[in-house]
Design a protein around this motif. Structure first.
Motif, mmCIF file in Angstrom:
data_model
loop_
_atom_site.group_PDB
_atom_site.id
_atom_site.type_symbol
_atom_site.label_atom_id
_atom_site.label_comp_id
_atom_site.label_asym_id
_atom_site.label_seq_id
_atom_site.Cartn_x
_atom_site.Cartn_y
_atom_site.Cartn_z
ATOM 1 N N ASP A 81 4.651 11.551 -0.214
ATOM 2 C CA ASP A 81 6.056 11.210 -0.462
ATOM 3 C C ASP A 81 6.593 10.392 0.706
ATOM 4 O OD1 ASP A 81 6.706 13.001 1.629
ATOM 5 O OD2 ASP A 81 7.152 14.632 0.248
ATOM 6 N N ALA A 82 7.827 9.900 0.547
ATOM 7 C CA ALA A 82 8.397 8.965 1.524
ATOM 8 C C ALA A 82 8.521 9.591 2.906
ATOM 9 C CB ALA A 82 9.761 8.479 1.036
ATOM 10 N N GLU A 83 9.014 10.812 2.972
ATOM 11 C CA GLU A 83 9.227 11.468 4.273
ATOM 12 C C GLU A 83 7.910 11.660 5.012
ATOM 13 O OE1 GLU A 83 11.302 15.497 6.156
ATOM 14 O OE2 GLU A 83 11.336 15.137 3.990
ATOM 15 N N GLU A 84 6.879 12.073 4.294
ATOM 16 C CA GLU A 84 5.584 12.308 4.914
ATOM 17 C C GLU A 84 4.952 10.991 5.398
ATOM 18 O OE1 GLU A 84 2.543 15.651 3.816
ATOM 19 O OE2 GLU A 84 2.171 13.913 2.520
ATOM 20 N N ILE A 85 5.088 9.938 4.604
ATOM 21 C CA ILE A 85 4.556 8.631 4.996
ATOM 22 C C ILE A 85 5.231 8.146 6.280
ATOM 23 C CG2 ILE A 85 4.462 6.184 4.372
ATOM 24 C CD1 ILE A 85 4.105 7.123 1.449
ATOM 25 N N ASP A 86 6.556 8.224 6.331
ATOM 26 C CA ASP A 86 7.283 7.766 7.517
ATOM 27 C C ASP A 86 6.947 8.613 8.742
ATOM 28 O OD1 ASP A 86 8.436 5.719 6.155
ATOM 29 O OD2 ASP A 86 10.416 6.642 5.965
ATOM 30 N N SER A 87 6.770 9.916 8.548
ATOM 31 C CA SER A 87 6.409 10.788 9.665
ATOM 32 C C SER A 87 5.031 10.439 10.211
ATOM 33 C CB SER A 87 6.433 12.247 9.208
ATOM 34 O OG SER A 87 6.014 13.105 10.253
ATOM 35 N N LEU A 88 4.082 10.212 9.308
ATOM 36 C CA LEU A 88 2.721 9.850 9.730
ATOM 37 C C LEU A 88 2.713 8.506 10.443
ATOM 38 C CD1 LEU A 88 -0.244 10.706 9.649
ATOM 39 C CD2 LEU A 88 -0.448 9.568 7.441
ATOM 40 N N TRP A 89 3.482 7.546 9.924
ATOM 41 C CA TRP A 89 3.591 6.229 10.565
ATOM 42 C C TRP A 89 4.145 6.375 11.990
ATOM 43 C CZ3 TRP A 89 2.210 1.312 9.077
ATOM 44 C CH2 TRP A 89 2.686 0.271 9.872
ATOM 45 N N THR A 90 5.171 7.214 12.147
ATOM 46 C CA THR A 90 5.772 7.440 13.463
ATOM 47 C C THR A 90 4.755 8.009 14.437
ATOM 48 O OG1 THR A 90 7.953 7.800 12.487
ATOM 49 C CG2 THR A 90 7.608 8.650 14.710
ATOM 50 N N GLU A 91 4.001 9.004 13.998
ATOM 51 C CA GLU A 91 3.022 9.638 14.893
ATOM 52 C C GLU A 91 1.901 8.682 15.271
ATOM 53 O OE1 GLU A 91 3.230 12.603 16.306
ATOM 54 O OE2 GLU A 91 5.159 12.925 15.352
ATOM 55 N N MET A 92 1.393 7.927 14.305
ATOM 56 C CA MET A 92 0.216 7.096 14.556
ATOM 57 C C MET A 92 0.547 5.759 15.207
ATOM 58 S SD MET A 92 -2.393 8.859 13.678
ATOM 59 C CE MET A 92 -3.638 7.572 13.661
ATOM 60 N N GLU A 135 0.824 -1.209 0.000
ATOM 61 C CA GLU A 135 0.000 0.000 0.000
ATOM 62 C C GLU A 135 0.861 1.263 0.000
ATOM 63 O OE1 GLU A 135 -3.680 1.680 -0.486
ATOM 64 O OE2 GLU A 135 -3.150 -0.448 -0.436
ATOM 65 N N THR A 136 2.028 1.203 0.673
ATOM 66 C CA THR A 136 2.943 2.348 0.661
ATOM 67 C C THR A 136 3.418 2.647 -0.758
ATOM 68 O OG1 THR A 136 3.710 1.873 2.911
ATOM 69 C CG2 THR A 136 5.152 3.211 1.525
ATOM 70 N N LEU A 137 3.798 1.611 -1.490
ATOM 71 C CA LEU A 137 4.248 1.799 -2.867
ATOM 72 C C LEU A 137 3.116 2.317 -3.756
ATOM 73 C CD1 LEU A 137 6.484 -1.387 -3.285
ATOM 74 C CD2 LEU A 137 7.251 0.982 -3.027
ATOM 75 N N THR A 138 1.895 1.879 -3.475
ATOM 76 C CA THR A 138 0.750 2.367 -4.249
ATOM 77 C C THR A 138 0.530 3.851 -4.002
ATOM 78 O OG1 THR A 138 -0.295 0.175 -4.112
ATOM 79 C CG2 THR A 138 -1.704 2.023 -4.707
ATOM 80 N N ILE A 139 0.624 4.271 -2.750
ATOM 81 C CA ILE A 139 0.480 5.698 -2.412
ATOM 82 C C ILE A 139 1.535 6.527 -3.134
ATOM 83 C CG2 ILE A 139 0.680 7.380 -0.522
ATOM 84 C CD1 ILE A 139 -0.485 5.203 1.334
ATOM 85 N N LEU A 140 2.775 6.012 -3.123
ATOM 86 C CA LEU A 140 3.861 6.721 -3.797
ATOM 87 C C LEU A 140 3.642 6.780 -5.300
ATOM 88 C CD1 LEU A 140 6.899 5.232 -1.836
ATOM 89 C CD2 LEU A 140 6.097 7.598 -1.725
ATOM 90 N N SER A 141 3.264 5.651 -5.886
ATOM 91 C CA SER A 141 3.105 5.605 -7.347
ATOM 92 C C SER A 141 1.961 6.493 -7.816
ATOM 93 C CB SER A 141 2.875 4.168 -7.814
ATOM 94 O OG SER A 141 1.584 3.703 -7.447
ATOM 95 N N GLU A 142 0.914 6.665 -6.984
ATOM 96 C CA GLU A 142 -0.212 7.515 -7.354
ATOM 97 C C GLU A 142 0.053 8.984 -7.056
ATOM 98 O OE1 GLU A 142 -3.517 5.880 -5.240
ATOM 99 O OE2 GLU A 142 -3.753 4.177 -6.605
#
Length: 621
Positions: free
Chosen positions: A215-226, A204-211
Motif C-alpha cells: 500500500d501507499a504508506e508502506e511504499i513511502d516508508s520503505l523508500w524513506t528507509e532505503m 513501478e509504484t502504480l504497478t505494485i499498488l494495482s497488483e
C-alpha cells in the motif's frame, strides 16, 4: 566559425517570456545572480504579480548566490522591447506547441543575433519548436528546464539536436552564478533525466499498488528507509550488487512480463559483462570507474580514504570558534578539515564570527553552519557551502536571529533545525533560509547582560528524529549550575497552537550539569548528548535508549542522569557526532581536543589536540 559567447553578456539583460508561477521564479534567480531581467507577459495582472513576487522573495534567492548585488526586474507587454539587447531568452509561455513554434520564429527576427534562445518546456523537446527558423539559429537553441525555485534549484539542459556544444559549459557556469544547479543531458531525449527516473519509479509504484503487493504508506516508508535515510543511489547500488546479478534479476522480469531486453540486459552484456566490468567486485569497475583493491576494501570497512591515504577514521570537519587564537576576535573562527595522519588541520573557511554548529547533507555534498556573532546582539547568521568551502551562500543573514548554536538537518524534508541561545528559541527553516518558523520559545528574548537568571531558558543543542516525528533540544542552564534540561516535542506543531502555547513539549531530563549538543542514533534507537559543567558529572558524554515514541527508556524512572554517563574527562565538551555504522562516537571540546570512543563509551582516545584551538561543532565526511 565556432560559437562565441554573447558579447558583453555581463552588461546585457536576461529576457523571460511569461510572468506566470515559473516565469517569475526564473526571473528571480537571474536577478539574484546580479543580472538585469526583462519579463514579457501580455497580461497586466501577471506582470503586476511578477513584480510583487520579486519584491517579496528576491532576498531569499540572493542568499543562494555569491553575487554582491541583485539586478533589477522590469516587465513589458511588448515582446520586441523585452528581448532588446538580451544575451539570453528563456520562454516560459503556455505549453502549446504551435505557440512555442511561432515564438521561436519571432525571436529569430527580433532578438540579437548572438542571443541564446531557450525553452523551459517540460512537455516538448526544443527540436519540436525549431521548424520555422534557420539552420544558423538552431545552433543556439536548447531546453533549459527549471523545476521549482527556490526550493528546488535544479535546471536540466538539453540540445535541440543542433545546439553548439560550447554553449553548455558556458551556460552551466552562468546558471551557477544565479544559484541554480545545472545538469546536462548528453543527447536529446523524450523526457529529461529526472523526469525519466521519476517516470520509472512512478510506473513501478502504480504497478505494485494495482497488483495489491503493498500500500501507499508502506511504499513511502520503505523508500524513506532505503533511499532517503539509507542514501542508496541507483548506479552505485547496482555496482555494489554486481552488474551480473543485476542482469540476472532483470532477465526474470523480462521473461515474466514480456519486456524488451534492448536497454537492460543486452546493454549490460555488450558494454560491461562481456568486458569483465561487474561492479565493485571487479578490478575493471562497473558503471563507475575501477578503484584499487586496497582502496576499495578500506572504503568498504572504514569509509573514503583521506588525501590519498587509507585511514581507520572518516575525515572530520570541525569548527574552531577562534577563542584561543593568537589574536582572538569576532572574525577569528574557522572551519577545518581534520585528518588523522598527524598533519595539521586544513582551513577550508576562515574569517567566521564564532562558528558553533555544523551539519552536512551528504546527498547534496553541502555543509551548513552557524555563526553566533556577538552574544546578546541580533547579529547571528547561518551559512552553507560545498564541502571544500566553495560556493558559499548566506542562509539566514545577520539581523534576524540572536545567537544560533547547534544545528541539525532533516535531509528528506530539506529542513534546518537550530537553537538560538539568547533568543531562547528553537527554529526551523528550509535549506534556502525561507519559511523560517519558531518551534519553541521560552518567554521572549533574554538579555545576555542581565546575569544567569535567564540562562534557564537558553536553547543550545538540537537533534531531530523524522522517523519518530520528534525533535529534541537542550537548555543548558547557568554555567556550572547543574540545572540543565533536555526537551522533546513533535515535529508538527499541534493545530491551533503556537510555539509558546503548544502542549506537546516534554522535559525528558533535568538536573544535568550543562547539556550542549545532542544527536539521535536512528540505527540503535538512542539519544546521545555532551555536557559541560563541573566534575564529576560534567565534561561528559551520555546516552539513553529511546522507545518507539522517541521517549527515554528507563528501568527506573527516578534514575539519576549521572548514571547515563558513558565517557568522561573532556575539556568543556561541545560537538558530537555518532557514527553508528563504525560503532563510534566523536566529541570535540573548547580545550582544542577531538576524541573518539565506541558507542558504549569504551576505548576513548584523543584524535587531535591543540591548546591554540577552541573546537565547537563537528561533522564527518
Amino acid at each position: 566559425m565556432s560559437w562565441q559567447a554573447p558579447k558583453d553578456y555581463q552588461k546585457r539583460p536576461v529576457a523571460i517570456l511569461g510572468a506566470g508561477v515559473l516565469g517569475r521564479r526564473i526571473a528571480c534567480t537571474w536577478a539574484a545572480g546580479g543580472y538585469e531581467v526583462q519579463v514579457r507577459d501580455p497580461s497586466t495582472e501577471q506582470r503586476a504579480q511578477c513584480l510583487q513576487y520579486v519584491a517579496e522573495n528576491i532576498a531569499t534567492y540572493k542568499n543562494l548566490t555569491t553575487a554582491t548585488r541583485a539586478g533589477d526586474v522590469q516587465v513589458f507587454e511588448d515582446l520586441e522591447h523585452a528581448v532588446a539587447n538580451a544575451w539570453l531568452v528563456i520562454e516560459a509561455v503556455p505549453e502549446r506547441l504551435e505557440l512555442k513554434i511561432s515564438t521561436f520564429a519571432t525571436l529569430e527576427q527580433v532578438a540579437p543575433e548572438d542571443c541564446i534562445l531557450a525553452t523551459n518546456s517540460s512537455s516538448y523537446k526544443s527540436s519540436e519548436m525549431i521548424g520555422k527558423i534557420s539552420e544558423n539559429t538552431k545552433c543556439r537553441v536548447l531546453n533549459t528546464h527549471y523545476y521549482m525555485p527556490p526550493e528546488n534549484m535544479v535546471v536540466e539542459l538539453m540540445t535541440d539536436g543542433f545546439t553548439d556544444s560550447a554553449i553548455f559549459p558556458f551556460l552551466s557556469d552562468r546558471f551557477k552564478e544565479s544559484g541554480a544547479k545545472p545538469y546536462v543531458a548528453r543527447k536529446e531525449s523524450t523526457g529529461f533525466i529526472f523526469n525519466r527516473l521519476w517516470a520509472a519509479v512512478k510506473r513501478e509504484t502504480l504497478t505494485i499498488l494495482s497488483e495489491g503487493v503493498s500500500d501507499a504508506e508502506e511504499i513511502d516508508s520503505l523508500w524513506t528507509e532505503m533511499f532517503i535515510k539509507g542514501g542508496a543511489k541507483p548506479c552505485k547500488t547496482m555496482d555494489q550488487v554486481g552488474l551480473d546479478t543485476v542482469a540476472f534479476i532483470e532477465g526474470h522480469y523480462i521473461a515474466e512480463r514480456g519486456l524488451s531486453s534492448t536497454h537492460t540486459t543486452d546493454y549490460l552484456k555488450a558494454n560491461y559483462l562481456e568486458q569483465g566490468k561487474l561492479g565493485n567486485k571487479s578490478d575493471k569497475g562497473g558503471l563507475y570507474p575501477p578503484k584499487s583493491k586496497e582502496a576499495s576494501t578500506n572504503e568498504a570497512i572504514n569509509g573514503p580514504a583521506t588525501n590519498g591515504k587509507t585511514s581507520p577514521y572518516p575525515t572530520i570537519i570541525v569548527l574552531d570558534a577562534g577563542l584561543s587564537a593568537s589574536e582572538p576576535g569576532n572574525g577569528a573562527g574557522e572551519i577545518l578539515q581534520l585528518s588523522t595522519d598527524g598533519s595539521a588541520p586544513k582551513s577550508i573557511v576562515s574569517g567566521q564570527a564564532l562558528p558553533d554548529g555544523i551539519a552536512i547533507d551528504h546527498s547534496r555534498s553541502r555543509m551548513f553552519w552557524t555563526c553566533m556573532g556577538e552574544p546578546g546582539d541580533e547579529d547571528g547568521a547561518i551559512y552553507s557551502a560545498n564541502l571544500d568551502g566553495s560556493d558559499q551562500h548566506t542562509v539566514i543573514d545577520s539581523g534576524k536571529i540572536n545567537t544560533p548554536k547547534q544545528i541539525c538537518l532533516d535531509t528528506s524534508a530539506q529542513k534546518i533545525y537550530f537553537c538560538d541561545r539568547e533568543g531562547c528559541t528553537v527554529y526551523r527553516c528550509s535549506y534556502s533560509g525561507s519559511d523560517l518558523e519558531v518551534l519553541a520559545k521560552n518567554g521572549g528574548t533574554a538579555s545576555y547582560t542581565s546575569g544567569q537568571a535567564n540562562a534557564m531558558n537558553w536553547c543550545v543543542g538540537i537533534a531531530v528524529s523524522p522517523s519518530r516525528g520528534k525533535f529534541y533540544w537542550s537548555q543548558k542552564g547557568p554555567s556550572k549550575g547543574g540545572r540543565g534540561r533536555i526537551f522533546c516535542a513533535n515535529i508538527t506543531t499541534p493545530e491551533s497552537k503556537t510555539a509558546e502555547s503548544r502542549e506537546d513539549i516534554k522535559c525528558i531530563f533535568y538536573g544535568l550539569p550543562e547539556p550542549i549538543d545532542l544527536e539521535v542514533d536512528e540505527h540503535n534507537n538512542r539519544l546521545y548528548w555532551t555536557d559541560r559543567g563541573e566534575l564529576p558529572w560534567g565534561n561528559t558524554l551520555s546516552r539513553v535508549d529511546l522507545d518507539d515514541e522517541g521517549l527515554p527508556v528507563l528501568e527506573d524512572p527516578a534514575i539519576l542522569p549521572s548514571k547515563l554517563v558513558i565517557a568522561r574527562r573532556f575539556h568543556e565538551a561541545i560537538g558530537l557526532q555518532v557514527d553508528a555504522k563504525r560503532n563510534r562516537v566523536y566529541v570535540s571540546d573548547l580545550g582544542g581536543g577531538v576524541y573518539v570512543c565506541d558507542l558504549d563509551g569504551k576505548n576513548k582516545r584523543t584524535i587531535y589536540q591543540d591548546e591554540k584551538r577552541a573546537f565547537t561543532g563537528l561533522a564527518l565526511l
